[in-house]
Write a protein that holds these residues in place. Structure first.
Motif, PDB file in Angstrom:
ATOM      1  N   MET A   1       0.825  -1.202   0.000  1.00  0.00           N
ATOM      2  CA  MET A   1       0.000   0.000   0.000  1.00  0.00           C
ATOM      3  C   MET A   1       0.864   1.259   0.000  1.00  0.00           C
ATOM      4  SD  MET A   1      -3.169  -0.447  -0.418  1.00  0.00           S
ATOM      5  CE  MET A   1      -3.680   1.242  -0.071  1.00  0.00           C
ATOM      6  N   GLU A   2       2.016   1.199   0.686  1.00  0.00           N
ATOM      7  CA  GLU A   2       2.916   2.350   0.650  1.00  0.00           C
ATOM      8  C   GLU A   2       3.315   2.673  -0.792  1.00  0.00           C
ATOM      9  OE1 GLU A   2       4.222   0.187   4.503  1.00  0.00           O
ATOM     10  OE2 GLU A   2       3.234  -0.301   2.603  1.00  0.00           O
ATOM     11  N   ARG A   3       3.611   1.611  -1.559  1.00  0.00           N
ATOM     12  CA  ARG A   3       4.016   1.797  -2.949  1.00  0.00           C
ATOM     13  C   ARG A   3       2.848   2.277  -3.814  1.00  0.00           C
ATOM     14  NH1 ARG A   3       7.621   3.609  -6.350  1.00  0.00           N
ATOM     15  NH2 ARG A   3       7.799   2.416  -8.284  1.00  0.00           N
ATOM     16  N   VAL A   4       1.649   1.756  -3.549  1.00  0.00           N
ATOM     17  CA  VAL A   4       0.458   2.201  -4.286  1.00  0.00           C
ATOM     18  C   VAL A   4       0.252   3.694  -4.087  1.00  0.00           C
ATOM     19  CG1 VAL A   4      -2.060   2.053  -4.401  1.00  0.00           C
ATOM     20  CG2 VAL A   4      -0.702  -0.038  -4.286  1.00  0.00           C
ATOM     21  N   VAL A   5       0.361   4.142  -2.853  1.00  0.00           N
ATOM     22  CA  VAL A   5       0.170   5.566  -2.556  1.00  0.00           C
ATOM     23  C   VAL A   5       1.252   6.398  -3.238  1.00  0.00           C
ATOM     24  CG1 VAL A   5       0.267   7.283  -0.700  1.00  0.00           C
ATOM     25  CG2 VAL A   5      -1.062   5.182  -0.399  1.00  0.00           C
ATOM     26  N   GLN A   6       2.495   5.911  -3.179  1.00  0.00           N
ATOM     27  CA  GLN A   6       3.582   6.640  -3.826  1.00  0.00           C
ATOM     28  C   GLN A   6       3.343   6.766  -5.330  1.00  0.00           C
ATOM     29  OE1 GLN A   6       7.442   4.809  -3.360  1.00  0.00           O
ATOM     30  NE2 GLN A   6       8.463   6.271  -4.710  1.00  0.00           N
ATOM     31  N   LEU A   7       2.969   5.652  -5.966  1.00  0.00           N
ATOM     32  CA  LEU A   7       2.721   5.673  -7.410  1.00  0.00           C
ATOM     33  C   LEU A   7       1.531   6.565  -7.754  1.00  0.00           C
ATOM     34  CD1 LEU A   7       3.276   1.885  -8.253  1.00  0.00           C
ATOM     35  CD2 LEU A   7       4.743   3.811  -8.922  1.00  0.00           C
ATOM     36  N   ALA A   8       0.511   6.543  -6.915  1.00  0.00           N
ATOM     37  CA  ALA A   8      -0.648   7.405  -7.159  1.00  0.00           C
ATOM     38  C   ALA A   8      -0.243   8.873  -7.110  1.00  0.00           C
ATOM     39  CB  ALA A   8      -1.736   7.116  -6.123  1.00  0.00           C
TER      40      ALA A   8
ATOM     41  N   GLU B   1       2.587   9.997  -7.847  1.00  0.00           N
ATOM     42  CA  GLU B   1       3.435  10.257  -9.011  1.00  0.00           C
ATOM     43  C   GLU B   1       2.653  10.253 -10.316  1.00  0.00           C
ATOM     44  OE1 GLU B   1       6.400   7.245  -8.710  1.00  0.00           O
ATOM     45  OE2 GLU B   1       7.473   8.221  -7.052  1.00  0.00           O
ATOM     46  N   GLY B   2       1.347   9.941 -10.243  1.00  0.00           N
ATOM     47  CA  GLY B   2       0.500  10.025 -11.431  1.00  0.00           C
ATOM     48  C   GLY B   2       0.111   8.705 -12.063  1.00  0.00           C
ATOM     49  N   ASP B   3       0.463   7.572 -11.488  1.00  0.00           N
ATOM     50  CA  ASP B   3       0.094   6.277 -12.062  1.00  0.00           C
ATOM     51  C   ASP B   3      -1.433   6.178 -12.130  1.00  0.00           C
ATOM     52  OD1 ASP B   3      -0.776   3.287 -11.557  1.00  0.00           O
ATOM     53  OD2 ASP B   3       1.233   3.197 -12.404  1.00  0.00           O
ATOM     54  N   PRO B   4      -2.006   5.987 -13.333  1.00  0.00           N
ATOM     55  CA  PRO B   4      -3.468   6.026 -13.470  1.00  0.00           C
ATOM     56  C   PRO B   4      -4.182   4.896 -12.740  1.00  0.00           C
ATOM     57  CG  PRO B   4      -2.441   5.371 -15.545  1.00  0.00           C
ATOM     58  CD  PRO B   4      -1.343   5.819 -14.639  1.00  0.00           C
ATOM     59  N   GLY B   5      -3.624   3.686 -12.772  1.00  0.00           N
ATOM     60  CA  GLY B   5      -4.266   2.570 -12.085  1.00  0.00           C
ATOM     61  C   GLY B   5      -4.291   2.775 -10.580  1.00  0.00           C
ATOM     62  N   CYS B   6      -3.180   3.202 -10.027  1.00  0.00           N
ATOM     63  CA  CYS B   6      -3.107   3.423  -8.582  1.00  0.00           C
ATOM     64  C   CYS B   6      -3.991   4.591  -8.155  1.00  0.00           C
ATOM     65  CB  CYS B   6      -1.660   3.666  -8.154  1.00  0.00           C
ATOM     66  SG  CYS B   6      -0.595   2.204  -8.330  1.00  0.00           S
ATOM     67  N   ARG B   7      -4.035   5.632  -8.980  1.00  0.00           N
ATOM     68  CA  ARG B   7      -4.902   6.767  -8.658  1.00  0.00           C
ATOM     69  C   ARG B   7      -6.370   6.345  -8.641  1.00  0.00           C
ATOM     70  NH1 ARG B   7      -2.314  11.998  -9.359  1.00  0.00           N
ATOM     71  NH2 ARG B   7      -4.340  12.950  -9.778  1.00  0.00           N
ATOM     72  N   ARG B   8      -6.749   5.490  -9.599  1.00  0.00           N
ATOM     73  CA  ARG B   8      -8.139   5.042  -9.648  1.00  0.00           C
ATOM     74  C   ARG B   8      -8.486   4.198  -8.421  1.00  0.00           C
ATOM     75  NH1 ARG B   8     -12.559   4.102 -13.083  1.00  0.00           N
ATOM     76  NH2 ARG B   8     -14.160   3.246 -11.677  1.00  0.00           N
ATOM     77  N   VAL B   9      -7.603   3.297  -8.053  1.00  0.00           N
ATOM     78  CA  VAL B   9      -7.862   2.433  -6.897  1.00  0.00           C
ATOM     79  C   VAL B   9      -7.930   3.254  -5.617  1.00  0.00           C
ATOM     80  CG1 VAL B   9      -6.837   0.650  -5.435  1.00  0.00           C
ATOM     81  CG2 VAL B   9      -6.982   0.299  -7.906  1.00  0.00           C
ATOM     82  N   VAL B  10      -7.008   4.197  -5.442  1.00  0.00           N
ATOM     83  CA  VAL B  10      -7.019   5.041  -4.248  1.00  0.00           C
ATOM     84  C   VAL B  10      -8.321   5.846  -4.174  1.00  0.00           C
ATOM     85  CG1 VAL B  10      -5.962   7.085  -3.192  1.00  0.00           C
ATOM     86  CG2 VAL B  10      -4.524   5.186  -3.961  1.00  0.00           C
ATOM     87  N   ALA B  11      -8.764   6.382  -5.314  1.00  0.00           N
ATOM     88  CA  ALA B  11     -10.009   7.148  -5.337  1.00  0.00           C
ATOM     89  C   ALA B  11     -11.208   6.269  -5.008  1.00  0.00           C
ATOM     90  CB  ALA B  11     -10.188   7.812  -6.700  1.00  0.00           C
ATOM     91  N   ASP B  12     -11.225   5.035  -5.563  1.00  0.00           N
ATOM     92  CA  ASP B  12     -12.329   4.108  -5.274  1.00  0.00           C
ATOM     93  C   ASP B  12     -12.374   3.775  -3.777  1.00  0.00           C
ATOM     94  OD1 ASP B  12     -13.084   4.088  -7.902  1.00  0.00           O
ATOM     95  OD2 ASP B  12     -12.171   2.142  -8.374  1.00  0.00           O
ATOM     96  N   VAL B  13     -11.198   3.527  -3.206  1.00  0.00           N
ATOM     97  CA  VAL B  13     -11.136   3.233  -1.773  1.00  0.00           C
ATOM     98  C   VAL B  13     -11.671   4.423  -0.979  1.00  0.00           C
ATOM     99  CG1 VAL B  13      -9.559   2.877   0.170  1.00  0.00           C
ATOM    100  CG2 VAL B  13      -9.271   1.549  -1.926  1.00  0.00           C
ATOM    101  N   GLY B  14     -11.295   5.627  -1.387  1.00  0.00           N
ATOM    102  CA  GLY B  14     -11.779   6.817  -0.705  1.00  0.00           C
ATOM    103  C   GLY B  14     -13.291   6.931  -0.748  1.00  0.00           C
ATOM    104  N   ARG B  15     -13.880   6.641  -1.893  1.00  0.00           N
ATOM    105  CA  ARG B  15     -15.342   6.710  -1.998  1.00  0.00           C
ATOM    106  C   ARG B  15     -16.019   5.678  -1.104  1.00  0.00           C
ATOM    107  NH1 ARG B  15     -14.165   8.654  -7.227  1.00  0.00           N
ATOM    108  NH2 ARG B  15     -13.691   6.567  -8.030  1.00  0.00           N
ATOM    109  N   HIS B  16     -15.437   4.478  -1.025  1.00  0.00           N
ATOM    110  CA  HIS B  16     -16.015   3.447  -0.160  1.00  0.00           C
ATOM    111  C   HIS B  16     -15.897   3.855   1.313  1.00  0.00           C
ATOM    112  CE1 HIS B  16     -16.737   0.885  -3.509  1.00  0.00           C
ATOM    113  NE2 HIS B  16     -15.473   0.598  -3.750  1.00  0.00           N
TER     114      HIS B  16
END
Length: 399
Positions: free
Chosen positions: A283-290, A292-307
């Motif tokens: 998850m630390e890496r997912v957040v870092q990539l998000a 940095e602009g990684d589209p997949g990680c940004r989408r997952v982080v946003a989905d988690v936020g909505r939930h």
């Protein structure tokens, strides 16, 4: 012997009120003590002088509102408190004094799920090493705050769900660590301690009603109502991770389907990205990539936020907190996760509750729980020992 209602009894009660106010706040000016206790300025001044002469408090010059003032805190050598935080993958220990100063702190990796005996062995070793490093005698230990990643059964003191920590089944964490260290141990789950840490030192300062949401291998909430942690009669209040979002969704470890945890916790989120980002993703890496602009990680982080926001909206409708503090690694994503949380809250919460709510990242990061463990001891310890040891020579001791 004191007589109820006597002058000595009233004086003792006023001493305790002042000491408790300072103990919980860390430091207060004399004017702030008067406001928080309801005592007159003259009474506070006399009590502070008495406590200072007895070595219980320290008084230092400060300023308040542009004016000179005197800051009162408990004496740095009046005693020490210890915080121990067991995470699923780490052990963190901190030592602090009664003036809310952290004297030593250290963390190390640890698979807490594997064995409770191994966990307590490591905790005992780390506590001993840090005490030796500070050069403070063990006789100065007032108590230990202990955080564990699971609900504590109020009646038995054992972990309430073996599905969360199967290697700890039947263990009473407080009794076990107290037996090893020979001092009182106060135990609570990690989300409650995170809430307490942020309330005292972090993003929760200045409010009396908040929810601390921790997202890691699970999802939990620490609830503060009127300045106090709310645990519920069975100790399981705040299990926001098991709010049902989809009754046909994935099976959760609790046995139900579609819990918030199955849409937000690391164990369920990481597999969504591992096919494209590799099996060692964290998850630390997912957040870092998000970030940095990684589209997949940004989408997952946003989905988690909505939930998460859906769960927070339920809290708003039920408890109407004034602040929600997001902890855990996910909080490092900043607005990438906070904005979707606010979006869901505005959509699903009662408008009057949503308008009054602020959603903030935690200020303490991974230290929130261990600092909350220190705060737990400071809130649970009594004042009698401090007062009895502070009576100046020649002054009759209270009984």
């Amino acid at each position: 012997m004191e007589t109820p209602g006597s002058q000595s009894s009233l004086h003792r009660a006023n001493l305790e009120r002042v000491v408790r106010a300072v103990r919980l706040a860390g430091s207060l000016t004399q004017a702030e003590i008067a406001r928080s206790t309801g005592l007159s300025a003259a009474t506070v001044s006399n009590i502070v002088r008495e406590l200072k002469d007895g070595g219980t408090v320290e008084v230092t010059p400060t300023s308040a509102g542009g004016r000179r003032a005197r800051s009162v805190s408990l004496s740095g050598d009046a005693g020490i408190v210890i915080g121990v935080d067991f995470g699923h993958t780490h052990l963190r220990v901190a030592i602090g004094n009664l003036a809310h100063q952290v004297l030593a702190e250290e963390s190390e990796p640890l698979d807490v799920d594997a064995s409770s005996a191994q966990g307590f062995d490591r905790a005992e070793q780390l506590v001993t090493r840090l005490i030796e490093a500070t050069g403070i005698g063990k006789d100065k230990i007032v108590g230990v705050g202990l955080g564990v990643p699971g609900p504590i059964d109020v009646e038995s003191g054992t972990l309430g769900s073996t599905a969360i920590l199967p290697g700890w089944s039947g263990i009473n964490p407080s009794d076990e660590l107290s037996r090893r260290l020979g001092v009182p141990v106060y135990v609570d789950n990690d989300a409650n301690l995170g809430a307490l840490g942020e309330l005292v030192w972090g993003s929760g300062r200045g409010v009396k009603d908040l929810a601390y949401i921790k997202v890691a291998s699970g999802v939990g909430a620490g609830l503060v109502i009127e300045g106090q942690i709310y645990r519920g009669p069975g100790g399981t209040a705040g299990e926001i991770g098991h709010i049902t979002l989809d009754e046909s969704g994935p099976v959760c470890r609790c046995g139900n389907r579609g819990c918030l945890e199955t849409f937000a916790a690391a164990r369920y989120v990481l597999p969504l990205l591992q096919p494209s980002h590799g099996p060692d993703l964290t998850m630390e890496r997912v957040v870092q990539l998000a970030r940095e602009g990684d589209p997949g990680c940004r989408r997952v982080v946003a989905d988690v936020g909505r939930h998460i926001g859906s769960g927070v909206a339920n809290l708003c409708n039920l408890l109407n907190p004034s602040r929600v503090v997001l902890g855990g690694n996910l909080a490092e994503a900043g607005e990438l996760v906070l904005a979707p949380i606010r979006e869901s809250v505005s959509r699903y919460a009662i408008p009057s509750a949503a308008r009054r709510l602020s959603v903030l990242p935690g200020a303490l990061g991974g230290r929130a729980e261990v600092l909350g463990a220190l705060a737990l001891v400071l809130s649970e310890m009594g004042d009698s020992t401090l007062l009895d040891s502070s009576v100046p020579a020649g002054t009759p001791a209270f009984t």
